[in-house]
Design an enzyme around this catalytic site. Structure first.
Site, PDB file in Angstrom:
ATOM      1  N   ALA A  87       0.854  -1.195   0.000  1.00  0.00           N
ATOM      2  CA  ALA A  87       0.000   0.000   0.000  1.00  0.00           C
ATOM      3  C   ALA A  87       0.883   1.235   0.000  1.00  0.00           C
ATOM      4  CB  ALA A  87      -0.904   0.017   1.230  1.00  0.00           C
ATOM      5  N   LYS A  88       0.294   2.362  -0.236  1.00  0.00           N
ATOM      6  CA  LYS A  88       1.017   3.627  -0.091  1.00  0.00           C
ATOM      7  C   LYS A  88      -0.006   4.738   0.021  1.00  0.00           C
ATOM      8  CE  LYS A  88       5.415   4.845  -0.085  1.00  0.00           C
ATOM      9  NZ  LYS A  88       6.554   4.024   0.378  1.00  0.00           N
ATOM     10  N   GLY A  89       0.435   5.838   0.629  1.00  0.00           N
ATOM     11  CA  GLY A  89      -0.446   7.001   0.722  1.00  0.00           C
ATOM     12  C   GLY A  89       0.358   8.253   0.486  1.00  0.00           C
TER      13      GLY A  89
END
Ligand code: NAD
Length: 420
Positions: free
Chosen positions: A109-111
């Site tokens: 994931a990444k944000g």
């Protein structure tokens, strides 16, 4: 699926072309290949934030889950002006391969929030972080998706995220983020983990190449969480750190920089620039200095088609995510430069984040010596597994690392089958 313009970004192009390059080698089924090129889910949010001058600024934020086949998702949060959906998606994809190579029970994931944190006050950052956390609440949780620090974010931001999430639950939930301050559920050794992992990878590279780490001349681009720690630990191992650079400038001394003094200088001046006993060096020039090891530890796409042939290092250890474009990668490979890819070299951070998450879930904390010993074991095992694949397949380390990471994710897809 047609090429999706919403993911348009240089890093997305890099990440998908890396995946495409190994799909054939692995004989990936077309449907699995296609599913891996795009995220499972992606959220775009607006983050209205009242600034100190009374105005309300509206930032744009993202959280992307690349895939969840191996477990809950894990990945950092980036505050930078270049953040967009394509970049965040590419970084989430890299996290999937990285976690799989390390044998962690996570998807990628990444944000990110498109902002310039260096131009914001602590109050503004806190308000923006809390509102962003509230907006992505439906995407995060200790058994759903666990953010961590990345470029432009730090322990304090993780503490605000953890607090915001916990307030909505009516209880403290330490497992919702990693990279927290020690006092509120952080792990010993997390701050140093990525830099330390780079040292373990380089140690194995030296062993495999029949060389000694001690005495290697090192250039580091970026002097933040990753670059400064890598520089300090390698300096302590007896390497010569000949140049380092950050967003405001670079410093070079072919006889080696005193990293302890440099850190004191940075604590006062806020930049490596202006450090005595060194000459100034520009950020493009820094990458082309004579050295044994170049550690890009800042932004993506720094080594490109136009400068790759001028890189003089014989090893590039990718501290940053995606610092080398696919064209540059080919040039480096053809020139015999050993590239230790991001998904292997900088994986120490997510490994110790995993330790922090496990400790948080169990409310039982380990000593730093246990953390570093387990980190070394996992990094060493992963490095050697990738090295052996590269030798067997006659490929470079990036291809081998991707083959290992992508294969594990694809095999898990097959085992779980297609719902419904
Ligand atoms: P950071 O914000 O702590 O530090 C970034 C450093 O890069 C700063 O010194 C900054 O001045 C410098 N920088 C920014 N723009 C630059 C430019 N144009 N030229 C030269 N230097 C520049 O960030 P970080 O956590 O150290 O992350 C750095 C890289 O490492 C990112 O690509 C990140 O995705 C990757 N990474 C971080 C972690 C982690 O645990 N923090 C883990 C794996 C990978």
């Amino acid at each position: 699926m047609n090429e999706k313009s919403e993911f348009d970004s240089e890093l997305f192009r890099t990440a998908t072309s890396q995946l495409d390059a190994v799909a054939g080698r692995l004989g990936l089924e077309a449907n699995i290949h296609e599913r891996l090129r795009y995220p499972r889910r992606a959220l775009v949010v607006t983050v209205p934030t009242q600034m100190d001058n009374g105005r309300t600024e509206v930032f744009v934020g993202y959280r992307v889950h690349h895939n969840t086949v191996l477990g809950p998702t894990k990945g950092g949060l980036r505050y930078h002006m270049d953040v967009n959906l394509g970049e965040v998606t590419a970084l989430a994809m890299l996290m999937s391969w990285k976690c799989a190579i390390m044998g962690l029970p996570y998807g990628g994931a990444k944000g990110g929030v498109r902002c310039d944190p260096s131009a914001m006050s602590a109050r503004e950052l806190e308000h923006m972080t809390r509102r962003y956390t509230a907006e992505i609440m439906l995407m995060i949780g200790p058994d759903l998706d666990i953010p961590a620090p990345d470029l432009g974010t730090n322990e304090q931001i993780m503490a605000w995220m953890m607090d915001t999430y916990s307030m909505t639950q009516g209880r403290t939930v330490p497992g919702v983020v990693t990279g927290k301050p020690l006092l509120v559920g952080g792990s010993a050794g997390r701050r140093e983990a990525t830099g330390r992992g780079i040292v373990y990878a380089l140690y194995q590279a030296a062993r495999r190449l029949g060389q000694e780490l001690k005495g290697w001349r090192i250039v580091v681009q970026g002097f933040g969480n990753v670059g400064a720690v890598a520089a300090r630990l390698l300096w302590r191992e007896g390497c010569l750190i000949v140049a380092v650079g950050d967003v405001r400038g670079g410093v070079y001394n072919p006889k080696g920089l005193d990293i302890r003094q440099l850190e004191s200088h940075v604590a006062e001046a806020g930049t490596v620039a202006g450090f005595p006993a060194s000459e100034a060096v520009g950020s493009a020039e820094l990458l082309e200095l004579p050295c044994d090891v170049l550690i890009p530890a800042a932004l993506g796409s720094q080594i490109r088609q136009d400068n790759a042939h001028r890189v003089k290092a014989s090893i590039v250890a990718e501290g940053a995510n995606g610092p080398t474009t696919p064209e540059a990668d080919t040039i480096l490979r053809d020139r015999g430069v050993t590239v230790i890819p991001d998904i292997l070299a900088n994986a120490g951070g997510v490994v110790v984040s995993y330790f922090e998450w496990v400790q948080g879930l169990q409310y039982y904390f380990w000593r730093e010596s246990e953390i570093t010993a387990r980190l070394q074991e996992i990094m060493t095992r992963a490095f050697n597994r990738v090295w052996v694949i590269a030798s067997k397949e006659g490929t470079d380390l990036r291809t081998a690392a991707l083959m290992e990471g992508v294969r594990r994710v694809a095999d898990a897809f097959k085992l779980r089958g297609l719902y419904p």
